[in-house]
Write a protein that holds these residues in place. Structure first.
Motif, PDB file in Angstrom:
ATOM      1  N   TYR A   7      33.758  47.413  71.222  1.00 40.03           N
ATOM      2  CA  TYR A   7      33.748  46.095  70.606  1.00 40.03           C
ATOM      3  C   TYR A   7      34.941  45.280  71.105  1.00 40.03           C
ATOM      4  O   TYR A   7      36.045  45.810  71.215  1.00 40.03           O
ATOM      5  CB  TYR A   7      33.855  46.212  69.082  1.00 40.03           C
ATOM      6  CG  TYR A   7      32.705  46.938  68.444  1.00 40.03           C
ATOM      7  CD1 TYR A   7      31.550  46.261  68.076  1.00 40.03           C
ATOM      8  CD2 TYR A   7      32.771  48.307  68.202  1.00 40.03           C
ATOM      9  CE1 TYR A   7      30.489  46.929  67.478  1.00 40.03           C
ATOM     10  CE2 TYR A   7      31.724  48.977  67.613  1.00 40.03           C
ATOM     11  CZ  TYR A   7      30.584  48.288  67.246  1.00 40.03           C
ATOM     12  OH  TYR A   7      29.543  48.951  66.663  1.00 40.03           O
ATOM     13  N   PHE A  19      32.142  47.100  61.191  1.00 38.71           N
ATOM     14  CA  PHE A  19      31.236  47.901  62.028  1.00 38.71           C
ATOM     15  C   PHE A  19      30.266  48.657  61.127  1.00 38.71           C
ATOM     16  O   PHE A  19      30.693  49.479  60.319  1.00 38.71           O
ATOM     17  CB  PHE A  19      32.013  48.921  62.858  1.00 38.71           C
ATOM     18  CG  PHE A  19      33.174  48.345  63.603  1.00 38.71           C
ATOM     19  CD1 PHE A  19      32.977  47.663  64.784  1.00 38.71           C
ATOM     20  CD2 PHE A  19      34.462  48.473  63.116  1.00 38.71           C
ATOM     21  CE1 PHE A  19      34.055  47.127  65.472  1.00 38.71           C
ATOM     22  CE2 PHE A  19      35.540  47.946  63.799  1.00 38.71           C
ATOM     23  CZ  PHE A  19      35.329  47.272  64.981  1.00 38.71           C
ATOM     24  N   GLY A  22      30.334  52.562  61.362  1.00 36.88           N
ATOM     25  CA  GLY A  22      31.597  52.946  61.981  1.00 36.88           C
ATOM     26  C   GLY A  22      32.290  54.042  61.195  1.00 36.88           C
ATOM     27  O   GLY A  22      32.314  54.016  59.966  1.00 36.88           O
ATOM     28  N   THR A  41      30.532  56.036  65.900  1.00 35.22           N
ATOM     29  CA  THR A  41      29.577  55.437  64.974  1.00 35.22           C
ATOM     30  C   THR A  41      28.410  56.369  64.719  1.00 35.22           C
ATOM     31  O   THR A  41      27.907  57.013  65.627  1.00 35.22           O
ATOM     32  CB  THR A  41      29.047  54.116  65.572  1.00 35.22           C
ATOM     33  OG1 THR A  41      30.158  53.270  65.844  1.00 35.22           O
ATOM     34  CG2 THR A  41      28.100  53.421  64.658  1.00 35.22           C
ATOM     35  N   GLU A  48      29.711  50.579  55.981  1.00 29.56           N
ATOM     36  CA  GLU A  48      30.385  49.599  56.827  1.00 29.56           C
ATOM     37  C   GLU A  48      31.869  49.947  56.885  1.00 29.56           C
ATOM     38  O   GLU A  48      32.496  50.180  55.859  1.00 29.56           O
ATOM     39  CB  GLU A  48      30.230  48.196  56.263  1.00 29.56           C
ATOM     40  CG  GLU A  48      30.953  47.146  57.097  1.00 29.56           C
ATOM     41  CD  GLU A  48      30.854  45.774  56.486  1.00 29.56           C
ATOM     42  OE1 GLU A  48      30.154  44.933  57.071  1.00 29.56           O
ATOM     43  OE2 GLU A  48      31.473  45.547  55.425  1.00 29.56           O
TER      44      GLU A  48
END
Length: 92
Positions: A7, A19, A22, A41, A48
């Motif tokens: 990212y 994310f 994430g 991830t 989140e």
């Protein structure tokens, strides 16, 4: 499935990145002349990750809210950044 995504990160004093799925910040560094974060991830998770990234230049007043993560050398701009990170998680 678990994977690693990259990212973009802006050169700002403080920013919050979110994310989906994430789990962990693995690496933060320059690729060419842009700053990126690599995040482990879980693509099927309904969690989140909120990651707060703080950048302090050498010689600047230091008032971090997060924990020290690493020091980055920006060879393209001739700057050095000291990176502090804090993270939190929430169910979606």
């Amino acid at each position: 499935m678990t994977t690693i995504y990259k990212y973009p990160v802006k050169i700002l004093h403080k920013q919050t990145l979110c994310f989906r799925g994430g789990q962990e910040l693995l690496h933060l560094d320059y690729q060419k002349d842009e700053l990126f974060a690599w995040i482990r991830t879980h693509t099927t998770d309904s969690v989140e990750m909120r990651l707060v990234v703080e950048l302090f230049g050498t010689g600047h007043e230091l008032s971090p809210e997060g924990e020290y993560f690493k020091t980055l050398v920006d060879d393209f701009r001739g700057l050095v950044w000291h990176v502090y990170i804090s993270s939190s998680f929430r169910k979606l």
